[in-house]
Motif scaffolding. Structure first.
Motif, mmCIF file in Angstrom:
data_model
loop_
_atom_site.group_PDB
_atom_site.id
_atom_site.type_symbol
_atom_site.label_atom_id
_atom_site.label_comp_id
_atom_site.label_asym_id
_atom_site.label_seq_id
_atom_site.Cartn_x
_atom_site.Cartn_y
_atom_site.Cartn_z
ATOM 1 N N VAL A 168 -0.466 8.372 -10.198
ATOM 2 C CA VAL A 168 0.270 8.369 -8.930
ATOM 3 C C VAL A 168 0.439 6.912 -8.497
ATOM 4 O O VAL A 168 -0.108 6.481 -7.478
ATOM 5 C CB VAL A 168 -0.467 9.189 -7.854
ATOM 6 C CG1 VAL A 168 0.428 9.418 -6.640
ATOM 7 C CG2 VAL A 168 -0.930 10.530 -8.395
ATOM 8 N N PRO A 169 1.177 6.111 -9.261
ATOM 9 C CA PRO A 169 1.279 4.676 -8.963
ATOM 10 C C PRO A 169 1.913 4.375 -7.613
ATOM 11 O O PRO A 169 1.727 3.276 -7.083
ATOM 12 C CB PRO A 169 2.138 4.138 -10.115
ATOM 13 C CG PRO A 169 2.885 5.325 -10.635
ATOM 14 C CD PRO A 169 1.955 6.490 -10.452
ATOM 15 N N GLU A 170 2.643 5.357 -7.031
ATOM 16 C CA GLU A 170 3.242 5.100 -5.725
ATOM 17 C C GLU A 170 2.197 4.933 -4.624
ATOM 18 O O GLU A 170 2.493 4.402 -3.544
ATOM 19 C CB GLU A 170 4.216 6.225 -5.340
ATOM 20 C CG GLU A 170 3.613 7.613 -5.306
ATOM 21 C CD GLU A 170 3.760 8.369 -6.600
ATOM 22 O OE1 GLU A 170 3.935 9.596 -6.561
ATOM 23 O OE2 GLU A 170 3.700 7.726 -7.670
ATOM 24 N N LEU A 171 0.950 5.354 -4.887
ATOM 25 C CA LEU A 171 -0.129 5.120 -3.925
ATOM 26 C C LEU A 171 -0.483 3.632 -3.827
ATOM 27 O O LEU A 171 -0.961 3.171 -2.791
ATOM 28 C CB LEU A 171 -1.378 5.903 -4.340
ATOM 29 C CG LEU A 171 -1.474 7.360 -3.912
ATOM 30 C CD1 LEU A 171 -2.589 8.059 -4.663
ATOM 31 C CD2 LEU A 171 -1.684 7.482 -2.417
ATOM 32 N N LYS A 172 -0.280 2.911 -4.935
ATOM 33 C CA LYS A 172 -0.630 1.484 -4.989
ATOM 34 C C LYS A 172 -2.064 1.258 -4.513
ATOM 35 O O LYS A 172 -2.365 0.299 -3.795
ATOM 36 C CB LYS A 172 0.338 0.653 -4.145
ATOM 37 C CG LYS A 172 1.780 0.727 -4.616
ATOM 38 C CD LYS A 172 2.696 -0.144 -3.753
ATOM 39 C CE LYS A 172 4.138 -0.036 -4.206
ATOM 40 N NZ LYS A 172 5.059 -0.850 -3.355
ATOM 41 N N VAL A 173 -2.956 2.149 -4.890
ATOM 42 C CA VAL A 173 -4.322 2.081 -4.396
ATOM 43 C C VAL A 173 -5.091 0.963 -5.094
ATOM 44 O O VAL A 173 -5.017 0.808 -6.311
ATOM 45 C CB VAL A 173 -5.046 3.434 -4.575
ATOM 46 C CG1 VAL A 173 -5.179 3.797 -6.048
ATOM 47 C CG2 VAL A 173 -6.413 3.405 -3.927
ATOM 48 N N ASP A 174 -5.804 0.191 -4.329
ATOM 49 C CA ASP A 174 -6.643 -0.881 -4.840
ATOM 50 C C ASP A 174 -8.094 -0.453 -4.660
ATOM 51 O O ASP A 174 -8.685 -0.668 -3.604
ATOM 52 C CB ASP A 174 -6.352 -2.177 -4.089
ATOM 53 C CG ASP A 174 -7.266 -3.320 -4.527
ATOM 54 O OD1 ASP A 174 -7.983 -3.159 -5.529
ATOM 55 O OD2 ASP A 174 -7.272 -4.363 -3.848
ATOM 56 N N LEU A 175 -8.654 0.191 -5.686
ATOM 57 C CA LEU A 175 -10.059 0.566 -5.605
ATOM 58 C C LEU A 175 -10.899 -0.708 -5.643
ATOM 59 O O LEU A 175 -10.674 -1.585 -6.482
ATOM 60 C CB LEU A 175 -10.437 1.484 -6.768
ATOM 61 C CG LEU A 175 -9.769 2.863 -6.788
ATOM 62 C CD1 LEU A 175 -10.286 3.677 -7.968
ATOM 63 C CD2 LEU A 175 -10.015 3.611 -5.484
ATOM 64 N N PRO A 176 -11.849 -0.858 -4.748
ATOM 65 C CA PRO A 176 -12.599 -2.112 -4.636
ATOM 66 C C PRO A 176 -13.502 -2.346 -5.836
ATOM 67 O O PRO A 176 -13.780 -1.422 -6.613
ATOM 68 C CB PRO A 176 -13.409 -1.904 -3.355
ATOM 69 C CG PRO A 176 -13.609 -0.432 -3.293
ATOM 70 C CD PRO A 176 -12.325 0.165 -3.796
#
Length: 246
Positions: A168-176
């Motif tokens: 789901v790249p549209e989330l652009k989530v940056d997991l710490p």
């Protein structure tokens, strides 16, 4: 002795962050899980007043000693007009007792994780969220470690969330960097994309690797402890501590 000293210094530097968290008040090191709060943190929109679809990615300090090193992450979704949220996460103790590690259940999307207040990493709403929910459901079913959990270096709860967010790249989530296990590639590969779904990642069983991404920046992983720099946000990525910047 000359060969031993540099690696020893590096290990001590990597452990300095977790030690600082352990002696501070960021982690519930000596708490009782039976007394730890699980109440809502008030970050998720109410289903009663929010008709549109919602997707949220959360993380909170893990319980007891793990909290000095890592966070536990999960994904919460609410389809359009749904009366409640569905939470996707991996829970180790269920796998240890013969159940499925993957838990898909109706639960508070933004609840404290045994006393630790969650942080919202990413969110989608409306049509984009509705589309993402379908991909999240499919990815959760395809997760290859449904009945297996390993705290370090993975597969664990962060491995599961990273497996989904890549799709789901549209989330652009940056997991710490504190999401230990995110670098364990559940697919069994060595080269792929990072949890944000954008960029490039090389990882050897989650123990040694590097990420180059517009979302994560430049991040190195040594023995599951990650450090690096995020030029886009002018932030440092530190083991145990997380992201530090303006």
């Amino acid at each position: 002795m000359k060969w031993i000293l540099p690696p020893l210094v590096l290990i001590l530097l990597l452990l300095s962050g977790p030690v600082a968290i352990a002696v501070g008040d960021k982690a519930n090191i000596a708490g009782d899980w039976r007394l730890a709060t699980r109440e809502s943190s008030g970050q998720a929109p109410s289903p009663e007043s929010t008709r549109e679809a919602v997707v949220q990615v959360y993380g909170a300090r893990a319980f007891r000693w793990r909290g000095a090193f890592a966070v536990h992450t999960w994904i919460a979704v609410k389809p359009e007009n749904a009366p409640e949220y569905t939470t996707y996460e991996v829970v180790g103790w269920r796998a240890f007792h013969g159940g499925s590690a993957v838990q898909i259940h109706n639960d508070g999307p933004d609840r404290h994780w045994y006393g630790a207040r969650p942080e919202l990493y990413a969110e989608l709403r409306g049509d984009r969220a509705a589309s993402a929910i379908k991909n999240i459901e499919a990815a959760a079913k395809d997760y290859p470690h449904q009945d297996f959990y390993r705290t370090w270096p993975g597969p664990n709860s962060n491995t599961f969330v990273a497996f989904i967010t890549k799709r789901v790249p549209e989330l652009k989530v940056d997991l710490p960097p504190t999401a230990i296990g995110k670098d364990f590639m559940a697919e069994g590969s060595v080269i792929g994309v990072p949890p944000s779904g954008r960029g490039f990642q090389v990882s050897l069983f989650g123990l040694l690797g590097v990420i180059v991404s517009p979302d994560e920046g430049l991040e190195f992983n040594i023995l599951g402890l990650s450090f690096g720099v995020d030029p886009a946000e002018l932030a440092l990525r530190l083991p145990g501590i997380g992201k530090v910047g303006p």
